[in-house]
Design an enzyme around this catalytic site. Structure first.
Site, PDB file in Angstrom:
ATOM      1  N   ASP A 112       0.842  -1.203   0.000  1.00  0.00           N
ATOM      2  CA  ASP A 112       0.000   0.000   0.000  1.00  0.00           C
ATOM      3  C   ASP A 112       0.875   1.252   0.000  1.00  0.00           C
ATOM      4  O   ASP A 112       1.523   1.558   1.000  1.00  0.00           O
ATOM      5  CB  ASP A 112      -0.890   0.011   1.249  1.00  0.00           C
ATOM      6  CG  ASP A 112      -1.796   1.232   1.278  1.00  0.00           C
ATOM      7  OD1 ASP A 112      -2.882   1.164   0.693  1.00  0.00           O
ATOM      8  OD2 ASP A 112      -1.400   2.267   1.853  1.00  0.00           O
ATOM      9  N   LYS A 153      -2.595   6.018  -4.402  1.00  0.00           N
ATOM     10  CA  LYS A 153      -3.713   6.931  -4.076  1.00  0.00           C
ATOM     11  C   LYS A 153      -3.550   8.295  -4.742  1.00  0.00           C
ATOM     12  O   LYS A 153      -2.424   8.754  -4.958  1.00  0.00           O
ATOM     13  CB  LYS A 153      -3.793   7.128  -2.545  1.00  0.00           C
ATOM     14  CG  LYS A 153      -3.728   5.832  -1.760  1.00  0.00           C
ATOM     15  CD  LYS A 153      -3.976   6.004  -0.276  1.00  0.00           C
ATOM     16  CE  LYS A 153      -3.643   4.716   0.473  1.00  0.00           C
ATOM     17  NZ  LYS A 153      -2.240   4.613   0.895  1.00  0.00           N
ATOM     18  N   HIS A 187      -7.526   9.646  -1.821  1.00  0.00           N
ATOM     19  CA  HIS A 187      -6.847   9.560  -0.516  1.00  0.00           C
ATOM     20  C   HIS A 187      -7.695  10.134   0.638  1.00  0.00           C
ATOM     21  O   HIS A 187      -7.752   9.555   1.720  1.00  0.00           O
ATOM     22  CB  HIS A 187      -5.500  10.286  -0.597  1.00  0.00           C
ATOM     23  CG  HIS A 187      -4.471   9.780   0.348  1.00  0.00           C
ATOM     24  ND1 HIS A 187      -3.137   9.679   0.039  1.00  0.00           N
ATOM     25  CD2 HIS A 187      -4.564   9.348   1.632  1.00  0.00           C
ATOM     26  CE1 HIS A 187      -2.469   9.211   1.076  1.00  0.00           C
ATOM     27  NE2 HIS A 187      -3.316   8.999   2.059  1.00  0.00           N
TER      28      HIS A 187
HETATM   29  N1  LIG Z   1      -5.224   6.298   3.772  1.00  0.00           N
HETATM   30  C1  LIG Z   1      -4.662   7.043   4.693  1.00  0.00           C
HETATM   31  O1  LIG Z   1      -5.045   8.218   4.899  1.00  0.00           O
HETATM   32  C2  LIG Z   1      -3.557   6.490   5.515  1.00  0.00           C
HETATM   33  C3  LIG Z   1      -3.068   7.210   6.623  1.00  0.00           C
HETATM   34  C4  LIG Z   1      -2.043   6.649   7.370  1.00  0.00           C
HETATM   35  C5  LIG Z   1      -1.517   5.411   7.018  1.00  0.00           C
HETATM   36  N2  LIG Z   1      -1.993   4.748   5.910  1.00  0.00           N
HETATM   37  C6  LIG Z   1      -1.431   3.435   5.496  1.00  0.00           C
HETATM   38  O2  LIG Z   1      -1.474   2.539   6.592  1.00  0.00           O
HETATM   39  C7  LIG Z   1      -0.171   1.997   6.799  1.00  0.00           C
HETATM   40  C8  LIG Z   1       0.020   1.605   8.247  1.00  0.00           C
HETATM   41  O3  LIG Z   1      -0.170   2.700   9.115  1.00  0.00           O
HETATM   42  P1  LIG Z   1       1.023   3.387   9.925  1.00  0.00           P
HETATM   43  O4  LIG Z   1       2.279   3.145   9.173  1.00  0.00           O
HETATM   44  O5  LIG Z   1       0.627   4.786  10.216  1.00  0.00           O
HETATM   45  O6  LIG Z   1       1.021   2.663  11.329  1.00  0.00           O
HETATM   46  P2  LIG Z   1       0.922   1.177  11.932  1.00  0.00           P
HETATM   47  O7  LIG Z   1       1.017   0.156  10.854  1.00  0.00           O
HETATM   48  O8  LIG Z   1      -0.236   1.160  12.863  1.00  0.00           O
HETATM   49  O9  LIG Z   1       2.216   1.134  12.837  1.00  0.00           O
HETATM   50  C9  LIG Z   1       3.520   1.130  12.313  1.00  0.00           C
HETATM   51  C10 LIG Z   1       4.477   1.107  13.512  1.00  0.00           C
HETATM   52  O10 LIG Z   1       4.301  -0.119  14.219  1.00  0.00           O
HETATM   53  C11 LIG Z   1       5.562  -0.810  14.296  1.00  0.00           C
HETATM   54  N3  LIG Z   1       5.262  -2.238  14.152  1.00  0.00           N
HETATM   55  C12 LIG Z   1       4.947  -2.910  13.019  1.00  0.00           C
HETATM   56  N4  LIG Z   1       4.693  -4.201  13.296  1.00  0.00           N
HETATM   57  C13 LIG Z   1       4.864  -4.357  14.631  1.00  0.00           C
HETATM   58  C14 LIG Z   1       4.743  -5.466  15.506  1.00  0.00           C
HETATM   59  N5  LIG Z   1       4.401  -6.669  15.068  1.00  0.00           N
HETATM   60  N6  LIG Z   1       5.004  -5.265  16.830  1.00  0.00           N
HETATM   61  C15 LIG Z   1       5.359  -4.025  17.291  1.00  0.00           C
HETATM   62  N7  LIG Z   1       5.469  -2.948  16.499  1.00  0.00           N
HETATM   63  C16 LIG Z   1       5.227  -3.103  15.176  1.00  0.00           C
HETATM   64  C17 LIG Z   1       6.409  -0.242  13.181  1.00  0.00           C
HETATM   65  O11 LIG Z   1       7.774  -0.276  13.506  1.00  0.00           O
HETATM   66  P3  LIG Z   1       8.868  -1.114  12.634  1.00  0.00           P
HETATM   67  O12 LIG Z   1       8.814  -0.610  11.229  1.00  0.00           O
HETATM   68  O13 LIG Z   1      10.148  -0.808  13.321  1.00  0.00           O
HETATM   69  O14 LIG Z   1       8.474  -2.571  12.766  1.00  0.00           O
HETATM   70  C18 LIG Z   1       5.912   1.200  13.104  1.00  0.00           C
HETATM   71  O15 LIG Z   1       6.562   1.993  14.094  1.00  0.00           O
HETATM   72  C19 LIG Z   1       0.736   3.130   6.313  1.00  0.00           C
HETATM   73  O16 LIG Z   1       2.072   2.713   6.150  1.00  0.00           O
HETATM   74  C20 LIG Z   1       0.035   3.532   5.053  1.00  0.00           C
HETATM   75  O17 LIG Z   1       0.305   2.619   4.004  1.00  0.00           O
HETATM   76  C21 LIG Z   1      -3.004   5.274   5.166  1.00  0.00           C
END
Ligand SMILES: NC(=O)c1ccc[n+]([C@@H]2O[C@H](COP(=O)([O-])OP(=O)(O)OC[C@H]3O[C@@H](n4cnc5c(N)ncnc54)[C@H](OP(=O)(O)O)[C@@H]3O)[C@@H](O)[C@H]2O)c1
Length: 273
Positions: free
Chosen positions: A44, A74, A107
């Site tokens: 994504d 997006k 988005h």
């Molecule tokens: N559509 C939208 O408006 C929107 C907005 C925000 C995000 N997104 C999408 O959603 C994705 C995910 O959201 P996000 O990146 O904000 O946050 P998230 O996936 O909730 O959290 C990512 C964090 O969690 C850690 N992590 C990952 N797996 C883990 C595990 N098994 N145990 C402990 N910690 C873990 C990662 O660290 P490490 O990398 O060190 O493992 C990173 O610091 C984004 O990358 C993006 O593609 C979309």
């Protein structure tokens, strides 16, 4: 891997890799290559993440047949406001170095334009270069207005979703309209200590799983696709390893009861970007 079926028949892996904040070229490339090696088949990205080139190159270099990988990108808000959705889509394809994406999302619901932009999305879908189209951060009221005008029903709504923001009413609405819900920031982006929550810890210890796995399994059992971000190989593998146990209905309800209506991102009706 388990797959959800989109309303046009295409399949989307229930767990994908998010790549937000990976705007360093090498970090984005290495993270996606590692994820593909670790078994991920769903990535994504977004033009706003500024890593489409690295993501596309990692996919092309992986040697994995293109049709085995589900790729989302997006349409960014500035492109919606400038009325250049089709040009923005072509630019994304060119940065990715690919001739199609599996899913193209609006988005955010940009004020006054979140319905009209859908006509451009439908044209992009008709071109065949986006195998499915959908939205992100649309609430029930945005979707009701959009559906009243749409010829193509969005395949997906990607929304902030985690045990502190359960959004049951929106999920029920999406399922009723055959729109697949997708959870962004499923771990609250590691804010608010979600993964240290005692309720999640207790359930995790019962199944000898981590709290992250419990959260992803909870999404899966609610019919929600999730796209956790990890640049760490072990955590990438951990996040895929959720298909060998089953939460009880009571545990799912317990996790839903953690709801605090708490967001780590913006409220879709109050975006300032
Ligand atoms: N559509 C939208 O408006 C929107 C907005 C925000 C995000 N997104 C999408 O959603 C994705 C995910 O959201 P996000 O990146 O904000 O946050 P998230 O996936 O909730 O959290 C990512 C964090 O969690 C850690 N992590 C990952 N797996 C883990 C595990 N098994 N145990 C402990 N910690 C873990 C990662 O660290 P490490 O990398 O060190 O493992 C990173 O610091 C984004 O990358 C993006 O593609 C979309």
């Amino acid at each position: 891997m388990e797959y959800a079926t989109l309303n046009n028949g295409t399949k989307i892996p229930y767990v994908g890799l998010g790549v937000f904040r990976l705007n360093d070229e090498k970090a984005a490339y290495d993270t996606v290559r590692m994820a593909l090696d670790n078994g991920y088949r769903h990535i994504d990205t977004a033009s706003m993440y500024q890593n489409e080139e690295a993501v596309g190159r990692a996919i092309r270099d992986s040697g994995i047949p293109r049709e085995e990988i589900f790729l989302t990108t997006k349409l960014w808000n500035d492109d919606i406001r400038a009325n250049r959705a089709e040009r923005a889509f072509e630019s994304s394809l060119s940065r990715l170095g690919l001739d199609y994406v599996d899913l193209y999302l609006v988005h955010w619901p940009v004020r006054d334009l979140y319905v009209s932009v859908w006509k451009d999305m439908e044209k992009i879908y008709a071109s065949g270069k986006a195998k499915a189209i959908g939205v992100s951060n649309y609430l029930v009221h945005h979707l009701e207005e959009l559906l009243a005008e749409a010829s193509v029903v969005p395949a997906v709504d990607q929304i902030e979703l985690h045990p502190y923001l359960v959004q049951q009413e929106l999920i029920d609405f999406l399922h009723a309209k055959q729109i697949v819900p997708e959870a962004w920031s499923p771990f609250c982006a590691r804010k608010n200590n979600l993964l240290d929550d005692p309720v999640l810890k207790k359930i995790a210890s019962k199944y000898a799983k981590t709290t992250a796995q419990i959260v992803l399994r909870w999404n899966f059992q609610r019919g929600v696709v999730a796209i956790p971000k990890s640049s760490n190989g072990e955590r990438q593998k951990e996040n895929l390893n959720i298909f060998d146990f089953e939460l009880t209905a009571e545990e799912i309800a317990q996790i839903c009861s953690l709801d605090r209506d708490e967001r780590v991102g913006s409220h879709p009706d109050r975006i300032t970007f």
